[in-house]
Design a protein around this motif. Structure first.
Motif, PDB file in Angstrom:
ATOM      1  N   ALA A  67     103.361 129.113  69.021  1.00  7.83           N
ATOM      2  CA  ALA A  67     102.179 129.621  68.317  1.00  7.83           C
ATOM      3  C   ALA A  67     101.632 128.573  67.349  1.00  7.83           C
ATOM      4  O   ALA A  67     100.401 128.359  67.252  1.00  7.83           O
ATOM      5  CB  ALA A  67     102.524 130.910  67.580  1.00  7.83           C
ATOM      6  N   SER A  68     102.523 127.880  66.639  1.00  7.80           N
ATOM      7  CA  SER A  68     102.053 126.863  65.692  1.00  7.80           C
ATOM      8  C   SER A  68     101.419 125.681  66.423  1.00  7.80           C
ATOM      9  O   SER A  68     100.413 125.123  65.984  1.00  7.80           O
ATOM     10  CB  SER A  68     103.177 126.417  64.774  1.00  7.80           C
ATOM     11  OG  SER A  68     104.215 125.845  65.528  1.00  7.80           O
ATOM     12  N   VAL A  69     101.993 125.294  67.582  1.00  6.69           N
ATOM     13  CA  VAL A  69     101.398 124.211  68.375  1.00  6.69           C
ATOM     14  C   VAL A  69     100.029 124.648  68.891  1.00  6.69           C
ATOM     15  O   VAL A  69      99.054 123.870  68.872  1.00  6.69           O
ATOM     16  CB  VAL A  69     102.345 123.793  69.534  1.00  6.69           C
ATOM     17  CG1 VAL A  69     101.638 122.887  70.513  1.00  6.69           C
ATOM     18  CG2 VAL A  69     103.581 123.143  68.988  1.00  6.69           C
ATOM     19  N   ALA A  70      99.903 125.880  69.318  1.00  7.58           N
ATOM     20  CA  ALA A  70      98.621 126.387  69.818  1.00  7.58           C
ATOM     21  C   ALA A  70      97.576 126.404  68.700  1.00  7.58           C
ATOM     22  O   ALA A  70      96.414 126.032  68.902  1.00  7.58           O
ATOM     23  CB  ALA A  70      98.808 127.781  70.407  1.00  7.58           C
ATOM     24  N   VAL A  71      97.975 126.812  67.501  1.00  9.13           N
ATOM     25  CA  VAL A  71      97.058 126.845  66.363  1.00  9.13           C
ATOM     26  C   VAL A  71      96.620 125.425  66.000  1.00  9.13           C
ATOM     27  O   VAL A  71      95.445 125.159  65.736  1.00  9.13           O
ATOM     28  CB  VAL A  71      97.717 127.559  65.159  1.00  9.13           C
ATOM     29  CG1 VAL A  71      96.913 127.350  63.887  1.00  9.13           C
ATOM     30  CG2 VAL A  71      97.883 129.026  65.445  1.00  9.13           C
ATOM     31  N   LEU A  72      97.557 124.489  66.007  1.00  8.57           N
ATOM     32  CA  LEU A  72      97.216 123.103  65.710  1.00  8.57           C
ATOM     33  C   LEU A  72      96.250 122.533  66.748  1.00  8.57           C
ATOM     34  O   LEU A  72      95.308 121.815  66.413  1.00  8.57           O
ATOM     35  CB  LEU A  72      98.486 122.243  65.631  1.00  8.57           C
ATOM     36  CG  LEU A  72      99.322 122.432  64.381  1.00  8.57           C
ATOM     37  CD1 LEU A  72     100.609 121.637  64.486  1.00  8.57           C
ATOM     38  CD2 LEU A  72      98.538 121.985  63.165  1.00  8.57           C
ATOM     39  N   MET A  73      96.499 122.845  68.010  1.00  8.78           N
ATOM     40  CA  MET A  73      95.614 122.348  69.070  1.00  8.78           C
ATOM     41  C   MET A  73      94.213 122.946  68.943  1.00  8.78           C
ATOM     42  O   MET A  73      93.214 122.250  69.098  1.00  8.78           O
ATOM     43  CB  MET A  73      96.209 122.652  70.438  1.00  8.78           C
ATOM     44  CG  MET A  73      97.417 121.781  70.743  1.00  8.78           C
ATOM     45  SD  MET A  73      98.184 122.152  72.301  1.00  8.78           S
ATOM     46  CE  MET A  73      96.946 121.724  73.460  1.00  8.78           C
ATOM     47  N   LEU A  74      94.125 124.235  68.650  1.00  6.80           N
ATOM     48  CA  LEU A  74      92.821 124.871  68.495  1.00  6.80           C
ATOM     49  C   LEU A  74      92.090 124.336  67.266  1.00  6.80           C
ATOM     50  O   LEU A  74      90.885 124.121  67.297  1.00  6.80           O
ATOM     51  CB  LEU A  74      92.981 126.388  68.387  1.00  6.80           C
ATOM     52  CG  LEU A  74      93.325 127.108  69.688  1.00  6.80           C
ATOM     53  CD1 LEU A  74      93.560 128.586  69.414  1.00  6.80           C
ATOM     54  CD2 LEU A  74      92.211 126.926  70.707  1.00  6.80           C
TER      55      LEU A  74
END
Length: 135
Positions: free
Chosen positions: A7-14
């Motif tokens: 989830a944190s990687v997805a938030v960073l990517m977005l």
């Protein structure tokens, strides 16, 4: 933990993609491409034209002053009339001997005009003699 990391990687990517999109919009705004806004461009063009006009007028003034300077200097010749503006006390040479000049005849006096000594009649301004000054 795996879920939190994903989830944190997805938030960073977005957030990175959103930042990239806003940066892309900022560059394509045509205001910040090194030239500034269209209004600024028009102002710079107007200032450049005004500078050219000013330089052209300065050149014209310089040419006009040069013509006036040429007109101002005059080579005086025997038989001409000395202008009334040069017959005043400001141009009158009272100590003619100090300048190496002969005594003026009655009714004449020496005037220093444009680095020349002019012997002219007091009443009419008729020039009897002209001597170049050595100064």
């Amino acid at each position: 933990m795996k879920r939190f990391l994903t989830a944190s990687v997805a938030v960073l990517m977005l957030s990175g993609a959103a930042a990239g999109a806003s940066a892309q919009d900022w560059r394509n705004d045509h205001r910040n491409d090194g030239r500034g806004s269209a209004y600024d461009q028009v102002r710079r063009d107007q200032d450049r034209l005004a500078d050219r006009r000013e330089a052209r007028y300065d050149r014209r003034d310089d040419r006009r002053e040069a013509r006036e300077d040429r007109r101002e200097y005059r080579r005086w010749v025997k038989g001409q009339r000395l202008d009334a503006r040069y017959r005043g006390n400001g141009y009158y040479v009272s100590d003619y001997r100090r300048h190496g000049l002969r005594a003026p005849p009655r009714g004449y006096r020496w005037h220093r005009v444009d680095n020349q000594y002019v012997l002219a009649a007091v009443a009419t301004g008729l020039i009897a003699s002209v001597i170049l000054a050595n100064h």
